[in-house]
Structure formats: structure tokens, C-alpha cells
Design a protein around this motif. Structure first.
Motif, PDB file in Angstrom:
ATOM      1  N   PHE A 111       1.118  -0.979  -0.147  1.00 40.72           N
ATOM      2  CA  PHE A 111      -0.109   0.086  -0.041  1.00 40.72           C
ATOM      3  C   PHE A 111       0.890   1.027  -0.152  1.00 40.72           C
ATOM      4  CE2 PHE A 111      -2.515   3.430   2.078  1.00 40.72           C
ATOM      5  CZ  PHE A 111      -3.816   3.281   1.471  1.00 40.72           C
ATOM      6  N   PHE A 120       1.511  -0.925   8.612  1.00 46.61           N
ATOM      7  CA  PHE A 120       0.316  -0.322   9.407  1.00 46.61           C
ATOM      8  C   PHE A 120       0.248  -0.707  10.849  1.00 46.61           C
ATOM      9  CE2 PHE A 120      -1.226  -0.230   5.211  1.00 46.61           C
ATOM     10  CZ  PHE A 120      -2.187   0.637   5.068  1.00 46.61           C
ATOM     11  N   VAL A 145      -5.098   6.608   9.526  1.00 43.66           N
ATOM     12  CA  VAL A 145      -6.143   6.000   8.600  1.00 43.66           C
ATOM     13  C   VAL A 145      -7.263   6.749   9.188  1.00 43.66           C
ATOM     14  CG1 VAL A 145      -7.235   3.921   7.952  1.00 43.66           C
ATOM     15  CG2 VAL A 145      -4.684   3.865   8.394  1.00 43.66           C
ATOM     16  N   GLY A 159      -3.662  -2.768   4.327  1.00 43.26           N
ATOM     17  CA  GLY A 159      -4.337  -2.191   3.006  1.00 43.26           C
ATOM     18  C   GLY A 159      -3.765  -2.911   2.035  1.00 43.26           C
ATOM     19  N   TYR A 160      -4.208  -2.804   0.664  1.00 39.00           N
ATOM     20  CA  TYR A 160      -3.564  -3.327  -0.494  1.00 39.00           C
ATOM     21  C   TYR A 160      -4.263  -2.898  -1.658  1.00 39.00           C
ATOM     22  CZ  TYR A 160      -8.633  -5.208  -0.662  1.00 39.00           C
ATOM     23  OH  TYR A 160      -9.896  -5.589  -0.424  1.00 39.00           O
ATOM     24  N   PRO A 166      -7.292   1.753  -4.314  1.00 36.87           N
ATOM     25  CA  PRO A 166      -6.542   0.999  -3.219  1.00 36.87           C
ATOM     26  C   PRO A 166      -7.548   0.692  -2.002  1.00 36.87           C
ATOM     27  CG  PRO A 166      -5.559   3.041  -3.341  1.00 36.87           C
ATOM     28  CD  PRO A 166      -6.484   3.124  -4.573  1.00 36.87           C
ATOM     29  N   ARG A 167      -7.195  -0.258  -1.229  1.00 38.22           N
ATOM     30  CA  ARG A 167      -8.090  -0.292  -0.060  1.00 38.22           C
ATOM     31  C   ARG A 167      -7.559  -0.538   1.198  1.00 38.22           C
ATOM     32  NH1 ARG A 167     -12.759  -4.956  -2.261  1.00 38.22           N
ATOM     33  NH2 ARG A 167     -14.180  -3.278  -2.949  1.00 38.22           N
ATOM     34  N   VAL A 168      -8.145  -0.226   2.492  1.00 37.46           N
ATOM     35  CA  VAL A 168      -7.667  -0.357   3.813  1.00 37.46           C
ATOM     36  C   VAL A 168      -8.621  -0.867   4.388  1.00 37.46           C
ATOM     37  CG1 VAL A 168      -6.068   1.679   3.587  1.00 37.46           C
ATOM     38  CG2 VAL A 168      -8.554   2.301   4.545  1.00 37.46           C
ATOM     39  N   ARG A 178     -13.953  -1.988   5.907  1.00 39.18           N
ATOM     40  CA  ARG A 178     -13.115  -2.043   4.759  1.00 39.18           C
ATOM     41  C   ARG A 178     -13.410  -0.517   4.076  1.00 39.18           C
ATOM     42  NH1 ARG A 178     -14.239  -6.250   0.438  1.00 39.18           N
ATOM     43  NH2 ARG A 178     -15.902  -4.881  -0.149  1.00 39.18           N
ATOM     44  N   ASP A 180     -12.535   1.972   0.294  1.00 40.01           N
ATOM     45  CA  ASP A 180     -11.951   2.145  -0.939  1.00 40.01           C
ATOM     46  C   ASP A 180     -11.107   3.537  -0.286  1.00 40.01           C
ATOM     47  OD1 ASP A 180     -12.872   0.186  -2.402  1.00 40.01           O
ATOM     48  OD2 ASP A 180     -14.561   1.461  -2.863  1.00 40.01           O
ATOM     49  N   ALA A 181      -9.980   3.660  -0.717  1.00 38.96           N
ATOM     50  CA  ALA A 181      -8.848   4.922  -0.180  1.00 38.96           C
ATOM     51  C   ALA A 181      -9.008   5.672  -1.324  1.00 38.96           C
ATOM     52  CB  ALA A 181      -7.674   4.465   0.174  1.00 38.96           C
ATOM     53  N   PHE A 186     -12.182   8.302   2.498  1.00 37.67           N
ATOM     54  CA  PHE A 186     -12.205   6.963   2.669  1.00 37.67           C
ATOM     55  C   PHE A 186     -13.570   6.450   2.779  1.00 37.67           C
ATOM     56  CE2 PHE A 186      -7.563   5.352   3.778  1.00 37.67           C
ATOM     57  CZ  PHE A 186      -7.265   6.776   3.725  1.00 37.67           C
TER      58      PHE A 186
END
Length: 310
Positions: A111, A120, A145, A159-160, A166-168, A178, A180-181, A186
Motif C-alpha cells: 500500500f 500499518f 487512517v 491495506g492493499y 486501493p483499499r484499507v 473496509r 476504498d481509499a 475513505f
């Protein structure tokens, strides 16, 4: 691996003696022995206070060990190099002291910058991350975050990368959110609704698809514990039974017994004989719908020190 070989290592924080131990996989942690009596490296962290968490990280700049603890009105983030020499120590912005019974966590994730990742971290009511490049500097930038609703009992965070956004995620004792960043925003959704508590959790990638899974320790009264898996991207979950009866544990996942597989180290401060015990659950697998344990559960007493291990 902190020592640079192909087998993952375990890092253990002894809060009572304020000592960090490196237990080398295949050397100090050996499934053919019933006890762990040696360590390969150690470092004294003079300000260390429980609760604490520790994470090995390999970046383009080298191998590091990251410690999150509760010292001096904490929480604090400490970065050490592979020789366990301190690189930096930074107070978490806006952080409040963590109760003695609280949990702090660390996890690595793909991430942030496209060719690297981030570490994280979490305390019960806050989640944050630091990018890989900052681990090698004396004053790392720690970023919050934002926006997850009403955090009270965080057990894992990460995150990924996922196109186009990307998502956290933030996993608490009994639910997972969860998001979407997007650019500066967010959008959070609860994808693991409130259910059975997972008292210890670890973040890993069991199926090799670059998306994270959360491995959780679920223990009901009077029965052996389950190891449960939650696929953060698919929002699917399943559990596999173990032979472990301990209630207060911490988890680590990696190729500890052998490279290329996922073994789960379960540390119970009060094991079957009243001493700290390390259980190795070997060969945990996940296919998106089912979790399975390929090997058995091997207990080993920890006799490095008398104080409890956290």
C-alpha cells in the motif's frame, strides 16, 4: 526473515525484562525439540512497556524490526536494523496511553508507493501507517487512517492495491471494516458483521493473490480453539479446529517450520504447564472459501526467561 535466510524468524517481546528476542526459524524454533531454550539475537529496549507488538520488515533499503509499544504516555513506534540497533523512535501523533489489557498491532501491506509498501499499526481506538521509505530515516512520517467508525477494540489493520482504487481495512475484536481509499476520502463498509470474537489476529496472504487475509484465534469456553480466516477482498470466512486450549494469545504467520508454507505461531503466556508456551500450527491453507491445516499442532515450552511474554 531477519537473519537473511529462507526460513522466517519469530520476534518475541518480553515486556517484564524490556527485551526483544530474535528466535531464528530452523535454529531456535525447531519442530523436533519440545522446548525453545535459545535465541539468536536480543536487544534491551529501556523504555519498553506493555502492551507491545513487533514486526520484521524487508524493504529496498534493508531489513528492519518495528516495535509498537506503550512507553512514557505512548504509544511509540521504534525502528531497529537487522542487528537490532535502533534507527528511530517516534511517538504516534495524537495517540493516547493504551490500557494494560489493551492490544497493539503491526502488519506489512502493499500500500502506498507503487514499488514498495507500508507498515500499518493500531491501538484500540486508532489506526495509522508509515511508508517503507521512512523506516530508514531518523524521523519517520506517521499517517492516520481516517474515518473508520467508532473504533474501540482494533486487532488488525492493513491495506492493499486494487484497481482502480486501493483499499484499507480495520479489523476489531468481532467485526471488520473496509474502505476504498480515494483521493483524500475513505468510504467505509462493514464486511465482517459482528460475530464471535477473534481475540488474536494476524494479517497475511495465504492464497498468494496479493490480497490480504486476516487469521483469527477464536476460543469458546471449554473447547479447543479454532483458527479462522477472513478474506478481506472477497468478504468470505471459514475456520479450522486446533488442539490449543489457551485463551490469552498472540499470533504470527509465516514459513516458520519450512519455507514456502504458512505456519501459525500461537504464543500463550500461560501454557498447559503454567509457563509460556509456543504452539506451531503447520501448513494453514485458504482457497477463498475453506480453511485447512495441512500438518499438526506442535507445542513447545519457552524457557528463555521467567517473566511473561507479550
Amino acid at each position: 526473515p531477519v537473519d537473511g535466510d529462507a526460513i522466517d524468524d519469530l520476534l518475541v517481546v518480553d515486556a517484564a525484562s524490556r527485551t526483544l528476542y530474535l528466535l531464528a526459524g530452523g535454529v531456535d524454533v525447531d519442530p523436533t525439540r519440545a522446548e525453545v531454550t535459545t535465541y539468536s539475537r536480543h536487544a534491551t529496549l529501556t523504555d519498553l512497556q506493555a502492551p507491545a507488538s513487533v514486526l520484521p520488515v524487508t524493504t529496498d533499503a534493508g531489513r528492519f524490526v518495528v516495535v509498537l509499544d506503550n512507553a512514557s504516555g505512548g504509544p511509540w513506534l521504534t525502528v531497529l536494523d537487522a542487528a537490532l540497533v535502533q534507527v528511530s523512535r517516534t511517538k504516534i501523533p495524537g495517540g493516547r496511553p493504551v490500557p494494560a489489557a489493551g492490544v497493539v498491532t503491526l502488519a506489512r501491506a502493499a500500500f502506498g508507493p507503487p514499488t514498495s509498501g507500508s507498515v500499518f499499526g493500531s491501538v484500540p481506538d486508532q489506526a495509522f501507517f508509515v511508508e517503507d521509505a521512512d523506516l530508514a530515516v531518523a524521523s519517520p512520517v506517521i499517517k492516520a487512517v481516517p474515518g473508520a467508525a467508532a473504533l474501540t477494540n482494533v486487532r488488525a489493520v492493513g491495506g492493499y492495491r486494487r484497481d482502480p482504487t486501493p483499499r484499507v481495512f480495520v479489523s476489531e475484536l468481532d467485526r471488520l471494516q473496509r474502505a476504498d481509499a480515494g483521493m483524500g476520502s475513505f468510504s467505509w463498509t462493514v464486511v465482517r458483521p459482528a460475530g464471535s470474537p477473534w481475540t488474536a489476529q494476524a494479517v497475511t496472504d495465504l492464497d498468494g493473490n496479493a490480497n490480504p487475509e486476516v487469521v483469527g484465534y477464536q476460543k469458546d469456553a471449554g473447547v479447543a480453539a479454532n483458527l479462522c480466516v477472513f478474506d478481506v477482498d472477497l468478504a468470505t470466512s471459514a475456520c479450522a479446529a486446533t488442539q490449543i486450549m489457551g485463551g490469552m494469545t498472540t499470533l504470527a504467520v509465516g514459513g516458520i517450520v519450512a519455507a514456502g508454507q504458512h505456519d501459525v505461531a500461537v504464543l500463550d503466556p500461560l501454557g498447559p504447564q503454567g509457563d509460556p508456551a509456543l504452539f506451531l500450527v503447520t501448513g494453514l491453507t485458504w482457497d477463498g472459501t475453506d480453511a485447512a491445516i495441512g500438518g499438526g499442532t506442535m507445542p513447545a515450552r519457552l524457557t528463555l526467561t521467567e517473566p511473561r511474554l507479550t
